[in-house]
Scaffold this motif. Structure first.
Motif, PDB file in Angstrom:
ATOM      1  N   THR A 284      -1.082  -6.923  -1.790  1.00  0.00           N
ATOM      2  CA  THR A 284      -1.152  -6.322  -3.122  1.00  0.00           C
ATOM      3  C   THR A 284      -2.620  -6.241  -3.531  1.00  0.00           C
ATOM      4  O   THR A 284      -3.268  -7.260  -3.781  1.00  0.00           O
ATOM      5  CB  THR A 284      -0.382  -7.172  -4.150  1.00  0.00           C
ATOM      6  OG1 THR A 284       0.976  -7.308  -3.719  1.00  0.00           O
ATOM      7  CG2 THR A 284      -0.418  -6.507  -5.520  1.00  0.00           C
ATOM      8  N   LEU A 285      -3.152  -5.020  -3.548  1.00  0.00           N
ATOM      9  CA  LEU A 285      -4.564  -4.815  -3.882  1.00  0.00           C
ATOM     10  C   LEU A 285      -4.735  -4.713  -5.395  1.00  0.00           C
ATOM     11  O   LEU A 285      -4.132  -3.857  -6.043  1.00  0.00           O
ATOM     12  CB  LEU A 285      -5.090  -3.538  -3.236  1.00  0.00           C
ATOM     13  CG  LEU A 285      -5.525  -3.602  -1.774  1.00  0.00           C
ATOM     14  CD1 LEU A 285      -6.144  -2.275  -1.354  1.00  0.00           C
ATOM     15  CD2 LEU A 285      -6.501  -4.737  -1.534  1.00  0.00           C
ATOM     16  N   ILE A 286      -5.568  -5.600  -5.932  1.00  0.00           N
ATOM     17  CA  ILE A 286      -5.895  -5.598  -7.358  1.00  0.00           C
ATOM     18  C   ILE A 286      -7.336  -5.122  -7.484  1.00  0.00           C
ATOM     19  O   ILE A 286      -8.256  -5.743  -6.947  1.00  0.00           O
ATOM     20  CB  ILE A 286      -5.746  -7.005  -7.958  1.00  0.00           C
ATOM     21  CG1 ILE A 286      -4.321  -7.525  -7.743  1.00  0.00           C
ATOM     22  CG2 ILE A 286      -6.095  -6.993  -9.441  1.00  0.00           C
ATOM     23  CD1 ILE A 286      -4.143  -8.989  -8.109  1.00  0.00           C
TER      24      ILE A 286
ATOM     25  N   ILE B  54     -14.293   6.358  -6.259  1.00  0.00           N
ATOM     26  CA  ILE B  54     -13.444   5.592  -7.172  1.00  0.00           C
ATOM     27  C   ILE B  54     -12.023   6.145  -7.208  1.00  0.00           C
ATOM     28  O   ILE B  54     -11.046   5.385  -7.265  1.00  0.00           O
ATOM     29  CB  ILE B  54     -14.048   5.575  -8.588  1.00  0.00           C
ATOM     30  CG1 ILE B  54     -15.414   4.860  -8.567  1.00  0.00           C
ATOM     31  CG2 ILE B  54     -13.108   4.881  -9.565  1.00  0.00           C
ATOM     32  CD1 ILE B  54     -15.385   3.462  -8.026  1.00  0.00           C
ATOM     33  N   ALA B  55     -11.872   7.461  -7.176  1.00  0.00           N
ATOM     34  CA  ALA B  55     -10.522   8.042  -7.208  1.00  0.00           C
ATOM     35  C   ALA B  55      -9.700   7.566  -6.016  1.00  0.00           C
ATOM     36  O   ALA B  55      -8.517   7.228  -6.153  1.00  0.00           O
ATOM     37  CB  ALA B  55     -10.610   9.564  -7.224  1.00  0.00           C
ATOM     38  N   SER B  56     -10.319   7.501  -4.846  1.00  0.00           N
ATOM     39  CA  SER B  56      -9.614   7.034  -3.643  1.00  0.00           C
ATOM     40  C   SER B  56      -9.263   5.555  -3.749  1.00  0.00           C
ATOM     41  O   SER B  56      -8.173   5.125  -3.347  1.00  0.00           O
ATOM     42  CB  SER B  56     -10.467   7.281  -2.399  1.00  0.00           C
ATOM     43  OG  SER B  56     -10.575   8.665  -2.125  1.00  0.00           O
ATOM     44  N   LEU B  57     -10.182   4.764  -4.284  1.00  0.00           N
ATOM     45  CA  LEU B  57      -9.919   3.335  -4.449  1.00  0.00           C
ATOM     46  C   LEU B  57      -8.761   3.107  -5.421  1.00  0.00           C
ATOM     47  O   LEU B  57      -7.889   2.262  -5.178  1.00  0.00           O
ATOM     48  CB  LEU B  57     -11.175   2.624  -4.951  1.00  0.00           C
ATOM     49  CG  LEU B  57     -12.342   2.510  -3.974  1.00  0.00           C
ATOM     50  CD1 LEU B  57     -13.576   1.967  -4.679  1.00  0.00           C
ATOM     51  CD2 LEU B  57     -11.975   1.623  -2.785  1.00  0.00           C
ATOM     52  N   ILE B  58      -8.753   3.850  -6.523  1.00  0.00           N
ATOM     53  CA  ILE B  58      -7.669   3.712  -7.500  1.00  0.00           C
ATOM     54  C   ILE B  58      -6.337   4.121  -6.878  1.00  0.00           C
ATOM     55  O   ILE B  58      -5.319   3.435  -7.052  1.00  0.00           O
ATOM     56  CB  ILE B  58      -7.983   4.529  -8.764  1.00  0.00           C
ATOM     57  CG1 ILE B  58      -9.075   3.820  -9.589  1.00  0.00           C
ATOM     58  CG2 ILE B  58      -6.725   4.743  -9.612  1.00  0.00           C
ATOM     59  CD1 ILE B  58      -9.545   4.591 -10.798  1.00  0.00           C
ATOM     60  N   LYS B  59      -6.329   5.209  -6.139  1.00  0.00           N
ATOM     61  CA  LYS B  59      -5.074   5.662  -5.526  1.00  0.00           C
ATOM     62  C   LYS B  59      -4.576   4.681  -4.465  1.00  0.00           C
ATOM     63  O   LYS B  59      -3.373   4.601  -4.204  1.00  0.00           O
ATOM     64  CB  LYS B  59      -5.255   7.056  -4.932  1.00  0.00           C
ATOM     65  CG  LYS B  59      -5.371   8.141  -5.985  1.00  0.00           C
ATOM     66  CD  LYS B  59      -5.474   9.526  -5.387  1.00  0.00           C
ATOM     67  CE  LYS B  59      -4.147  10.040  -4.897  1.00  0.00           C
ATOM     68  NZ  LYS B  59      -4.215  11.486  -4.541  1.00  0.00           N
ATOM     69  N   GLY B  60      -5.489   3.927  -3.871  1.00  0.00           N
ATOM     70  CA  GLY B  60      -5.098   2.952  -2.865  1.00  0.00           C
ATOM     71  C   GLY B  60      -4.698   1.611  -3.428  1.00  0.00           C
ATOM     72  O   GLY B  60      -4.102   0.786  -2.725  1.00  0.00           O
TER      73      GLY B  60
ATOM     74  N   GLU C 256      -7.480   4.890  -0.539  1.00  0.00           N
ATOM     75  CA  GLU C 256      -8.325   4.007   0.267  1.00  0.00           C
ATOM     76  C   GLU C 256      -7.822   2.580   0.135  1.00  0.00           C
ATOM     77  O   GLU C 256      -7.912   1.978  -0.936  1.00  0.00           O
ATOM     78  CB  GLU C 256      -9.779   4.117  -0.196  1.00  0.00           C
ATOM     79  CG  GLU C 256     -10.732   3.141   0.474  1.00  0.00           C
ATOM     80  CD  GLU C 256     -10.723   3.257   1.981  1.00  0.00           C
ATOM     81  OE1 GLU C 256     -10.124   2.359   2.631  1.00  0.00           O
ATOM     82  OE2 GLU C 256     -11.287   4.241   2.492  1.00  0.00           O
ATOM     83  N   ARG C 257      -7.304   2.037   1.234  1.00  0.00           N
ATOM     84  CA  ARG C 257      -6.745   0.682   1.230  1.00  0.00           C
ATOM     85  C   ARG C 257      -7.723  -0.349   1.806  1.00  0.00           C
ATOM     86  O   ARG C 257      -7.393  -1.530   1.903  1.00  0.00           O
ATOM     87  CB  ARG C 257      -5.457   0.645   2.046  1.00  0.00           C
ATOM     88  CG  ARG C 257      -4.286   1.415   1.436  1.00  0.00           C
ATOM     89  CD  ARG C 257      -3.629   0.690   0.305  1.00  0.00           C
ATOM     90  NE  ARG C 257      -3.024  -0.581   0.705  1.00  0.00           N
ATOM     91  CZ  ARG C 257      -2.448  -1.429  -0.154  1.00  0.00           C
ATOM     92  NH1 ARG C 257      -2.422  -1.152  -1.441  1.00  0.00           N
ATOM     93  NH2 ARG C 257      -1.918  -2.552   0.278  1.00  0.00           N
TER      94      ARG C 257
END
Length: 347
Positions: free
Chosen positions: A173-175, A237-243, A164-165
């Motif tokens: 660059t997503l932090i 959260i898993a999608s956010l971390i992977k993005g 999830e971007r």
């Protein structure tokens, strides 16, 4: 063997998600029950066939829960009680008073503690890091009553999640920070560091996922800062971390840092502090960059370093994925708990 898990928590933070991972595994010869608040995320999220006992577990001043659990222990011939929160531990001590049940207490933080009578009633402590182990030892608990079991990563959920971007392109660059807005997570230092970072890293964006008592104050602190997004509570959260490109945590106190464990499994580099068990979860200058708690200047320098160096991010992320599989395995997590259950029950 009959086992009763107890938790007082109403949300679904790190400890509750670890209990769900434990609940999702069949344990040969063990019948499990779950005593949790009816209006809790845990109650709803437990597997469909899980035997639920609705209790609040508010501690020594909760006679209703104490009596209900005490009656349940005898009616279901419970052998082991596993308390997964501080108030659940206190409730369990009162409920099993005079009973034959063995008591296990999972203590997830590394806060200072004092043993006392309530700790003497515990047969086995489980902690998630060496920092947590040392806190218990300093509190007077003998080392042979403590086991360290690292948090596990929900491997299946992570593998199934789509990145999830949040609408951002690859040029950003997503932090990402995933943490409850509580004092020990120290979002204030993170935002101070971001104030410095955003001046240099023009293509970076800070994303904060979570809720909690300090959320409003942190929104006020961030007012006027560019490229900061508050997501509130999220269940993806898993999608956010992977993005994300970088996962960060500025804690002043930390048992281990479950979001950092998941991030590294997903191959994401980390910027965090040296608080508590983080130094065990993250290898400084191998899988991430660490700085002293409360040091916004150094934290910012680390954010800038990883934001501006794509090759470093890739190298650290690759190393993180390898290291995480040796530390946060679900198979090891289940096996270690099962060994404790069997040992205490004399199986």
């Amino acid at each position: 063997m009959n086992l009763l898990h107890l938790s007082s928590e109403t949300g679904l933070r790190g400890g509750e998600n670890q209990l769900l991972l434990l609940a999702g595994q069949t344990k040969p010869g063990i019948i499990e029950h779950y005593g949790v608040p009816r209006a809790s995320g845990l109650y709803a999220a437990l597997p469909a066939g899980a035997a639920r006992l609705p209790v609040n577990c508010r501690g020594l001043l909760d006679p209703g829960s104490i009596l209900k659990i005490r009656t349940f222990l005898h009616a279901h011939d419970i052998d082991l009680v596993h308390a997964h929160s501080n108030r659940a531990h206190k409730t369990a001590v009162a409920a099993k008073l005079g009973g034959r049940q063995r008591l296990i207490f999972s203590r997830r933080n590394a806060f200072e503690c004092r043993g006392g009578l309530l700790y003497r009633a515990v047969d086995q402590f489980i902690t998630i890091s060496r920092a947590g182990y040392q806190a218990l030892r300093d509190g007077g608990v003998a080392g042979d009553r403590i086991e360290i079991i690292h948090d596990a990563v929900d491997e299946a959920a992570l593998a199934a999640a789509l990145p999830e971007r949040l609408g951002f392109g690859d040029d950003t660059t997503l932090i990402l920070c995933v943490a409850a807005f509580t004092a020990e997570k120290d979002h204030a230092t993170l935002l101070k560091a971001w104030e410095r970072t955003q001046k240099t890293s023009a293509n970076a964006h800070l994303v904060l996922a979570g809720d909690g008592p300090a959320l409003a104050a942190m929104r006020r602190q961030a007012a006027g800062l560019p490229r900061v997004t508050f997501l509130g509570w999220r269940d993806d959260i898993a999608s956010l971390i992977k993005g994300a490109d970088i996962v960060t945590l500025a804690s002043r106190e930390e048992g281990l840092g479950s979001s950092l464990c998941t991030a590294q499994w997903a191959g994401k580099p980390v910027v965090a502090t040296t608080a508590g068990g983080i130094v065990e979860a993250v290898s400084d200058r191998e899988t991430g960059l660490l700085s002293p708690p409360g040091d916004a200047k150094q934290f910012s320098q680390n954010l800038i370093a990883l934001t501006e160096d794509t090759a470093m991010r890739q190298d650290y992320g690759d190393a993180a994925a390898i290291r995480a599989r040796g530390l946060f395995s679900l198979e090891t997590f289940h096996a270690r708990h099962l060994e404790i259950y069997n040992r205490l029950a004399g199986a």
